[in-house]
Design a protein around this motif. Sequence first.
Motif, PDB file in Angstrom:
ATOM      1  N   GLN A 111       0.847  -1.185   0.000  1.00 41.01           N
ATOM      2  CA  GLN A 111       0.000   0.000   0.000  1.00 41.01           C
ATOM      3  C   GLN A 111       0.886   1.240   0.000  1.00 41.01           C
ATOM      4  OE1 GLN A 111      -2.497  -0.264   3.440  1.00 41.01           O
ATOM      5  NE2 GLN A 111      -4.072  -1.363   2.321  1.00 41.01           N
ATOM      6  N   LYS A 112       0.418   2.259  -0.655  1.00 42.95           N
ATOM      7  CA  LYS A 112       1.143   3.510  -0.684  1.00 42.95           C
ATOM      8  C   LYS A 112       1.033   4.167   0.690  1.00 42.95           C
ATOM      9  CE  LYS A 112       1.542   7.740  -3.318  1.00 42.95           C
ATOM     10  NZ  LYS A 112       0.993   8.526  -4.416  1.00 42.95           N
ATOM     11  N   VAL A 113       2.167   4.595   1.220  1.00 38.60           N
ATOM     12  CA  VAL A 113       2.178   5.275   2.511  1.00 38.60           C
ATOM     13  C   VAL A 113       2.125   6.768   2.240  1.00 38.60           C
ATOM     14  CG1 VAL A 113       3.482   5.695   4.622  1.00 38.60           C
ATOM     15  CG2 VAL A 113       3.531   3.430   3.554  1.00 38.60           C
ATOM     16  N   LEU A 114       1.049   7.399   2.705  1.00 42.08           N
ATOM     17  CA  LEU A 114       0.861   8.817   2.435  1.00 42.08           C
ATOM     18  C   LEU A 114       1.464   9.710   3.504  1.00 42.08           C
ATOM     19  CD1 LEU A 114      -2.788   8.754   1.089  1.00 42.08           C
ATOM     20  CD2 LEU A 114      -0.671   8.879  -0.195  1.00 42.08           C
ATOM     21  N   GLY A 115       1.532   9.229   4.708  1.00 47.54           N
ATOM     22  CA  GLY A 115       2.085  10.050   5.771  1.00 47.54           C
ATOM     23  C   GLY A 115       2.502   9.195   6.946  1.00 47.54           C
ATOM     24  N   GLU A 116       3.654   9.504   7.473  1.00 49.56           N
ATOM     25  CA  GLU A 116       4.163   8.767   8.620  1.00 49.56           C
ATOM     26  C   GLU A 116       3.483   9.274   9.887  1.00 49.56           C
ATOM     27  OE1 GLU A 116       8.469   7.899  10.695  1.00 49.56           O
ATOM     28  OE2 GLU A 116       8.376   8.957   8.800  1.00 49.56           O
ATOM     29  N   VAL A 117       3.199   8.367  10.803  1.00 49.21           N
ATOM     30  CA  VAL A 117       2.599   8.746  12.072  1.00 49.21           C
ATOM     31  C   VAL A 117       3.699   9.246  12.997  1.00 49.21           C
ATOM     32  CG1 VAL A 117       1.347   7.920  14.092  1.00 49.21           C
ATOM     33  CG2 VAL A 117       0.750   7.073  11.824  1.00 49.21           C
ATOM     34  N   PHE A 118       3.509  10.431  13.530  1.00 50.98           N
ATOM     35  CA  PHE A 118       4.486  11.027  14.435  1.00 50.98           C
ATOM     36  C   PHE A 118       3.889  11.139  15.824  1.00 50.98           C
ATOM     37  CE2 PHE A 118       8.283  12.607  12.312  1.00 50.98           C
ATOM     38  CZ  PHE A 118       7.983  12.354  10.999  1.00 50.98           C
ATOM     39  N   ASP A 119       4.047  10.077  16.615  1.00 50.83           N
ATOM     40  CA  ASP A 119       3.659  10.178  18.019  1.00 50.83           C
ATOM     41  C   ASP A 119       4.846  10.794  18.763  1.00 50.83           C
ATOM     42  OD1 ASP A 119       5.506   8.105  18.161  1.00 50.83           O
ATOM     43  OD2 ASP A 119       4.050   6.615  18.842  1.00 50.83           O
ATOM     44  N   GLU A 149       4.373  20.715  10.144  1.00 40.73           N
ATOM     45  CA  GLU A 149       4.396  21.872  11.039  1.00 40.73           C
ATOM     46  C   GLU A 149       3.993  21.528  12.469  1.00 40.73           C
ATOM     47  OE1 GLU A 149       2.568  21.741   8.202  1.00 40.73           O
ATOM     48  OE2 GLU A 149       3.147  23.405   6.913  1.00 40.73           O
ATOM     49  N   GLU A 150       2.899  20.796  12.624  1.00 39.70           N
ATOM     50  CA  GLU A 150       2.408  20.495  13.973  1.00 39.70           C
ATOM     51  C   GLU A 150       3.369  19.587  14.733  1.00 39.70           C
ATOM     52  OE1 GLU A 150       0.329  17.613  11.118  1.00 39.70           O
ATOM     53  OE2 GLU A 150       0.698  19.776  11.146  1.00 39.70           O
ATOM     54  N   ASN A 151       4.026  18.688  14.031  1.00 48.45           N
ATOM     55  CA  ASN A 151       5.019  17.817  14.666  1.00 48.45           C
ATOM     56  C   ASN A 151       6.265  18.609  15.032  1.00 48.45           C
ATOM     57  OD1 ASN A 151       3.918  15.654  12.184  1.00 48.45           O
ATOM     58  ND2 ASN A 151       3.408  15.356  14.321  1.00 48.45           N
ATOM     59  N   PHE A 152       6.637  19.548  14.193  1.00 50.37           N
ATOM     60  CA  PHE A 152       7.798  20.388  14.472  1.00 50.37           C
ATOM     61  C   PHE A 152       7.560  21.228  15.723  1.00 50.37           C
ATOM     62  CE2 PHE A 152      10.371  24.248  13.950  1.00 50.37           C
ATOM     63  CZ  PHE A 152      11.627  23.691  13.801  1.00 50.37           C
ATOM     64  N   ALA A 153       6.360  21.742  15.889  1.00 48.04           N
ATOM     65  CA  ALA A 153       6.042  22.528  17.090  1.00 48.04           C
ATOM     66  C   ALA A 153       6.208  21.671  18.349  1.00 48.04           C
ATOM     67  CB  ALA A 153       4.624  23.087  16.994  1.00 48.04           C
ATOM     68  N   THR A 154       5.798  20.422  18.281  1.00 50.44           N
ATOM     69  CA  THR A 154       5.979  19.506  19.410  1.00 50.44           C
ATOM     70  C   THR A 154       7.460  19.243  19.639  1.00 50.44           C
ATOM     71  OG1 THR A 154       3.837  18.487  18.963  1.00 50.44           O
ATOM     72  CG2 THR A 154       5.371  17.234  20.337  1.00 50.44           C
ATOM     73  N   PHE A 155       8.208  19.060  18.558  1.00 52.38           N
ATOM     74  CA  PHE A 155       9.648  18.856  18.669  1.00 52.38           C
ATOM     75  C   PHE A 155      10.306  20.043  19.362  1.00 52.38           C
ATOM     76  CE2 PHE A 155      13.950  19.505  17.097  1.00 52.38           C
ATOM     77  CZ  PHE A 155      14.531  18.275  17.398  1.00 52.38           C
ATOM     78  N   VAL A 156       9.923  21.254  18.993  1.00 49.22           N
ATOM     79  CA  VAL A 156      10.504  22.459  19.587  1.00 49.22           C
ATOM     80  C   VAL A 156      10.211  22.494  21.090  1.00 49.22           C
ATOM     81  CG1 VAL A 156      10.366  24.992  19.635  1.00 49.22           C
ATOM     82  CG2 VAL A 156      10.562  23.801  17.454  1.00 49.22           C
ATOM     83  N   LYS A 157       9.032  22.051  21.482  1.00 54.61           N
ATOM     84  CA  LYS A 157       8.680  21.981  22.911  1.00 54.61           C
ATOM     85  C   LYS A 157       9.636  21.028  23.629  1.00 54.61           C
ATOM     86  CE  LYS A 157       4.980  20.203  25.789  1.00 54.61           C
ATOM     87  NZ  LYS A 157       5.059  18.774  25.858  1.00 54.61           N
ATOM     88  N   PHE A 158       9.818  19.839  23.090  1.00 57.54           N
ATOM     89  CA  PHE A 158      10.735  18.870  23.688  1.00 57.54           C
ATOM     90  C   PHE A 158      12.173  19.413  23.691  1.00 57.54           C
ATOM     91  CE2 PHE A 158       7.734  15.337  22.080  1.00 57.54           C
ATOM     92  CZ  PHE A 158       6.978  15.390  23.243  1.00 57.54           C
ATOM     93  N   PHE A 159      12.537  20.087  22.616  1.00 56.25           N
ATOM     94  CA  PHE A 159      13.875  20.658  22.443  1.00 56.25           C
ATOM     95  C   PHE A 159      14.174  21.637  23.575  1.00 56.25           C
ATOM     96  CE2 PHE A 159      16.923  23.530  20.353  1.00 56.25           C
ATOM     97  CZ  PHE A 159      17.737  22.652  19.654  1.00 56.25           C
ATOM     98  N   THR A 160      13.241  22.544  23.833  1.00 59.36           N
ATOM     99  CA  THR A 160      13.451  23.538  24.884  1.00 59.36           C
ATOM    100  C   THR A 160      13.383  22.899  26.266  1.00 59.36           C
ATOM    101  OG1 THR A 160      11.113  24.197  24.822  1.00 59.36           O
ATOM    102  CG2 THR A 160      12.653  25.476  23.483  1.00 59.36           C
ATOM    103  N   GLU A 161      12.545  21.892  26.448  1.00 59.90           N
ATOM    104  CA  GLU A 161      12.474  21.195  27.737  1.00 59.90           C
ATOM    105  C   GLU A 161      13.807  20.535  28.072  1.00 59.90           C
ATOM    106  OE1 GLU A 161       9.160  18.517  27.331  1.00 59.90           O
ATOM    107  OE2 GLU A 161       7.691  20.076  27.802  1.00 59.90           O
ATOM    108  N   GLN A 162      14.556  20.138  27.057  1.00 58.17           N
ATOM    109  CA  GLN A 162      15.866  19.522  27.271  1.00 58.17           C
ATOM    110  C   GLN A 162      16.973  20.564  27.487  1.00 58.17           C
ATOM    111  OE1 GLN A 162      17.059  16.651  24.323  1.00 58.17           O
ATOM    112  NE2 GLN A 162      15.236  15.402  24.597  1.00 58.17           N
ATOM    113  N   GLY A 163      16.597  21.834  27.430  1.00 59.26           N
ATOM    114  CA  GLY A 163      17.577  22.897  27.644  1.00 59.26           C
ATOM    115  C   GLY A 163      18.499  23.124  26.459  1.00 59.26           C
TER     116      GLY A 163
END
Length: 98
Positions: free
Chosen positions: A8-16, A48-62
């Motif tokens: 099956q064609k994968v249209l988008g990866e799940v980013f938990d 975009e929405e996954n990147f915003a979550t990444f930035v949150k984790f990024f700043t939490e790690q200092g």
Amino acid sequence: MTLKKDKQKVLGEVFDDERIKSFFNYPAPDGINQDYHLLEKAYRGMREENFATFVKFFTEQGRDLNAEGPEGKTFLQTIKTHRHADDYIAALEQAGAK
């Protein structure tokens, strides 16, 4: 001859959260700031929405949102000229990037 379509064609990866956090496991090439490199990897590999979550984790790690890349610019300064980066820019600015 026709080929059987067996995948099956994968249209988008799940980013938990765990998938997003896995981006912290990418080592930077020699001479590249690790924090800058991680922001770039996330920017290139996430929506975009996954990147915003990444930035949150990024700043939490200092980590340093204002780390400079090879051209002496922060990641925010680098992507400000990209046409489709508005949501990424907003996520960085909201987290305090300059």
